[in-house]
Design a protein around this motif. Structure first.
Motif, mmCIF file in Angstrom:
data_model
loop_
_atom_site.group_PDB
_atom_site.id
_atom_site.type_symbol
_atom_site.label_atom_id
_atom_site.label_comp_id
_atom_site.label_asym_id
_atom_site.label_seq_id
_atom_site.Cartn_x
_atom_site.Cartn_y
_atom_site.Cartn_z
ATOM 1 N N ALA A 35 0.848 -1.182 0.000
ATOM 2 C CA ALA A 35 0.000 0.000 0.000
ATOM 3 C C ALA A 35 0.886 1.235 0.000
ATOM 4 O O ALA A 35 2.088 1.166 0.292
ATOM 5 C CB ALA A 35 -0.936 0.007 1.204
ATOM 6 N N PHE A 53 -10.256 2.704 3.789
ATOM 7 C CA PHE A 53 -8.975 2.169 3.331
ATOM 8 C C PHE A 53 -8.102 3.281 2.755
ATOM 9 O O PHE A 53 -6.894 3.339 3.014
ATOM 10 C CB PHE A 53 -9.215 1.088 2.274
ATOM 11 N N PHE A 57 -4.508 3.762 4.165
ATOM 12 C CA PHE A 57 -3.457 3.136 3.361
ATOM 13 C C PHE A 57 -3.196 3.822 2.028
ATOM 14 O O PHE A 57 -2.369 3.346 1.248
ATOM 15 C CB PHE A 57 -3.821 1.667 3.104
ATOM 16 N N SER A 59 -4.006 5.510 -1.861
ATOM 17 C CA SER A 59 -4.723 5.141 -3.077
ATOM 18 C C SER A 59 -4.032 3.988 -3.790
ATOM 19 O O SER A 59 -3.192 3.281 -3.229
ATOM 20 C CB SER A 59 -4.834 6.363 -3.999
ATOM 21 N N TYR A 60 -4.361 3.824 -5.071
ATOM 22 C CA TYR A 60 -3.850 2.715 -5.872
ATOM 23 C C TYR A 60 -2.373 2.928 -6.200
ATOM 24 O O TYR A 60 -1.901 4.051 -6.342
ATOM 25 C CB TYR A 60 -4.653 2.594 -7.169
ATOM 26 N N ARG A 70 0.641 -4.924 -6.660
ATOM 27 C CA ARG A 70 -0.083 -3.680 -6.390
ATOM 28 C C ARG A 70 -1.576 -3.870 -6.159
ATOM 29 O O ARG A 70 -2.309 -2.891 -6.121
ATOM 30 C CB ARG A 70 0.104 -2.733 -7.584
ATOM 31 N N LEU A 72 -3.612 -4.864 -3.681
ATOM 32 C CA LEU A 72 -4.322 -4.813 -2.402
ATOM 33 C C LEU A 72 -5.498 -3.842 -2.448
ATOM 34 O O LEU A 72 -6.611 -4.183 -2.035
ATOM 35 C CB LEU A 72 -3.353 -4.414 -1.288
ATOM 36 N N ALA A 73 -5.292 -2.638 -2.956
ATOM 37 C CA ALA A 73 -6.363 -1.634 -2.991
ATOM 38 C C ALA A 73 -7.533 -2.107 -3.845
ATOM 39 O O ALA A 73 -8.703 -1.926 -3.490
ATOM 40 C CB ALA A 73 -5.827 -0.306 -3.510
ATOM 41 N N VAL A 89 -6.594 -5.121 7.558
ATOM 42 C CA VAL A 89 -5.554 -4.999 6.544
ATOM 43 C C VAL A 89 -4.204 -4.794 7.215
ATOM 44 O O VAL A 89 -4.076 -4.006 8.158
ATOM 45 C CB VAL A 89 -5.855 -3.835 5.579
ATOM 46 N N ARG A 91 -0.242 -3.882 6.009
ATOM 47 C CA ARG A 91 0.585 -3.441 4.889
ATOM 48 C C ARG A 91 1.940 -4.128 4.897
ATOM 49 O O ARG A 91 2.507 -4.416 5.958
ATOM 50 C CB ARG A 91 0.776 -1.922 4.974
ATOM 51 N N ASP A 276 8.980 4.768 -1.750
ATOM 52 C CA ASP A 276 8.138 3.567 -1.736
ATOM 53 C C ASP A 276 8.940 2.288 -1.903
ATOM 54 O O ASP A 276 8.408 1.198 -1.732
ATOM 55 C CB ASP A 276 7.090 3.641 -2.851
#
Length: 567
Positions: A35, A53, A57, A59-60, A70, A72-73, A89, A91, A276
């Motif tokens: 996330a 969410f 966490f 966005s996409y 990728r 999860l979202a 959830v 992460r 990230d």
């Protein structure tokens, strides 16, 4: 025993009947994956909507940066779209992900968790004061009697002003309306007028932490560790940053120390250096997680502390090490069921079977193929793994029909296509092997067309049978804690039997157990038939329960023949 010492009437309550036994929830899902933000260790966070969410966490994630990691979202969004109501959830972040940081010589500020999101955090400082008062009398030894000393604490930086000049100082002690300073104030400092022109005031600052539409304000924060408004204590409850004081030994005003030469009416700075990470640095160990004790577990291990989740998924992660660890986690706890994805490239029957052969457990199920949905990030249709959507179908089926209903022949909401269209011949091979296909039927939409576990044991062939037993076992376990340490006698055995009998009768009436009567649906044995004297002496109460679960009508056969006129 109660004591009766004086004459009178005594009223006493006691319990003799069965205790109500409530069924546990079976529709709460647990998801693990990458996330944009959010904690990477500790307890999984409760999420009750896609907006929830996004707040926790982010966005996409982009496909170019994280590829198949990728999803999860998308899975969480599909879970709620298909009938899910709540999930937990956790992460996962790559090893090379970094938290944004900033500050200076006085403060050290770090984003709450790693990710480039922290680069958008901005901290703003404004001078403030929590208290001010006038000095009534100047005493010996740098001590001053003031009008109100209730908000002054040892270590506070104070500023005395007479309207023309200012003097900084530090509070040494406060007692009975008398403040002792580190050094003496110069000039005439007393002022007994109703509206004083000479006052001594504490020196603090107001801190605002902003990220997008989120904002946290900490008013009148201090650099004094002895004060209740110490900045570390205030910011300790922040959801955005971690803050620590590096050095604050100077007697200068806290705002002046923080802002330095850049200070004016306000001072602000942004955090930087957040990253990230990269998908190439991810490994199965990141998803499996580590167990460093309560509150410090990561990945799959973080769900050990959670006793609410009953459905587990790691969307898009098809590494056998991760999936086998998830199945082992579900088996060891015995209270949850794993939904597994197949690799997107595994479309041919032999490739699907090769991946299927890795598993033999009644606590998991495989679904294929991947689903086509709309991507709000790229504004186009993409293919996502089915686990999040299937978890929503489980939840919807449990809520509308009950856990005894096989979560199959259910439509998928928000799905516009399939990555692969399997035919009957291919399903004839995959279905007996325990691979549940998702298929599109003319005029019926896209439906789940399989309800089998990955077990080679025919007793546990169907998903609803295993999940029904999870429901029964967890409900009886949670509802029987009152039995522990009770006297292990016939009276207790009778109460336990009545409690479980009432619960299973209710389950049978709901259609979860086969049989035309409770006696055909289940039996309960407890007492001398199930326990020896050694069991009783060892503190064991053993209750044997047998139930007849309903099985799905997987194959509907109509046998037809030709009726002749002579018949």
């Amino acid at each position: 025993m109660a004591e009766y010492l004086s004459p009178g009437v005594y009223v006493e309550e006691f319990e003799s009947g069965a205790k109500p036994l409530e069924g546990v929830s079976t529709s709460t899902a647990g998801f693990i994956g990458l996330a944009a933000r959010g904690p990477v260790s500790g307890l999984p966070l409760l999420i009750t909507s896609p907006a929830d969410f996004a707040r926790a966490f982010g966005s996409y994630l982009s496909e170019s940066a994280f590829g198949t990691y990728r999803y999860l979202a998308y899975a969480v969004n599909q879970f709620f779209m298909n009938g899910g109501s709540r999930c937990y959830v956790m992460r996962v972040a790559p090893e090379d992900a970094k938290a944004a940081s900033g500050g200076g010589e006085v403060l050290s500020v770090t984003a709450k968790n790693p990710g480039a999101w922290g680069n958008q955090i901005r901290l703003s400082f404004v001078p403030a004061s929590k208290a001010k008062t006038q000095i009534y009398e100047e005493l010996d030894g740098n001590r001053y009697r003031v009008k109100n000393a209730s908000a002054f604490y040892p270590g506070d930086v104070v500023v005395f002003t007479d309207g023309a000049s200012k003097q900084g100082n530090t509070v040494v002690s406060v007692h009975d309306g008398v403040i002792e300073l580190a050094s003496a104030l110069s000039g005439d400092v007393t002022d007994t007028s109703l509206v004083p022109s000479k006052v001594i005031a504490t020196s603090e600052f107001t801190l605002q932490v902003a990220y997008g539409t989120e904002s946290e304000t900490y008013e009148k924060a201090s650099l004094n560790p002895e004060a209740p408004n110490y900045v570390e204590k205030l910011v300790g409850r922040s959801n955005l940053v971690d803050l620590s004081v590096v050095a604050a030994s100077s007697a200068d005003a806290p705002y002046a120390l923080i802002a330095g030469s850049a200070g004016g009416e306000s001072y602000s700075f942004a955090l930087a250096g957040g990253s990230d990470g990269s998908a190439s640095s991810l490994s199965p160990a990141d998803f499996i997680g580590v167990d460093e004790g309560p509150g410090r577990r990561t990945g799959i291990q973080s769900f050990i502390d959670n006793d609410v989740v009953s459905i587990m998924a790691i969307p898009g992660v098809t590494d056998p090490n991760v999936q086998l660890s998830l199945v082992a986690h579900c088996e060891s706890l015995g209270s949850r069921f794993a939904i597994l994805d197949l690799p997107r490239e595994a479309t041919k029957v032999q490739d699907v079977l090769a991946h299927r052969d890795l598993f033999d457990s009644s606590y998991c199920a495989l679904y294929n193929p991947w689903l086509q949905v709309f991507d709000p990030l790229d504004k186009r249709n993409i293919f996502i793994p089915p686990s999040g959507t299937i978890a929503g179908v489980y939840s919807r089926s449990d809520s509308t029909r009950g856990v005894q209903k096989a979560p199959a022949n259910e439509t998928l909401r928000g799905v516009v296509g399939l990555d692969v269209q399997y035919n009957n011949g291919e399903q004839d091979v995959l279905n007996p092997a325990g691979v549940n296909l998702i298929r599109a039927f003319t005029g019926q939409g896209i439906r789940v067309w399989g309800a089998r576990t990955c077990s080679s044991n025919p007793i546990w062939k169907y998903i609803n049978v295993r999940r029904l037993f999870i429901f029964l076992e967890s409900s009886i376990k949670n509802g029987s804690n009152w039995v522990v340490f009770e006297p292990n006698t016939e009276q207790l055995w009778a109460r336990v039997q009545r409690t479980i009998d009432a619960f299973l009768t209710r389950v049978w009436r709901d259609g979860a157990l086969a049989g035309t009567s409770p006696s055909e649906a289940f039996y309960i044995n407890i007492g001398r038939d199930t326990m020896t004297q050694d069991d009783i002496d060892s503190g064991r109460l053993i209750c044997v329960i047998g139930v007849a679960p309903v099985k799905p009508a997987e194959f509907v056969v109509f046998r037809m023949t030709q009726k002749t006129g002579s018949e």
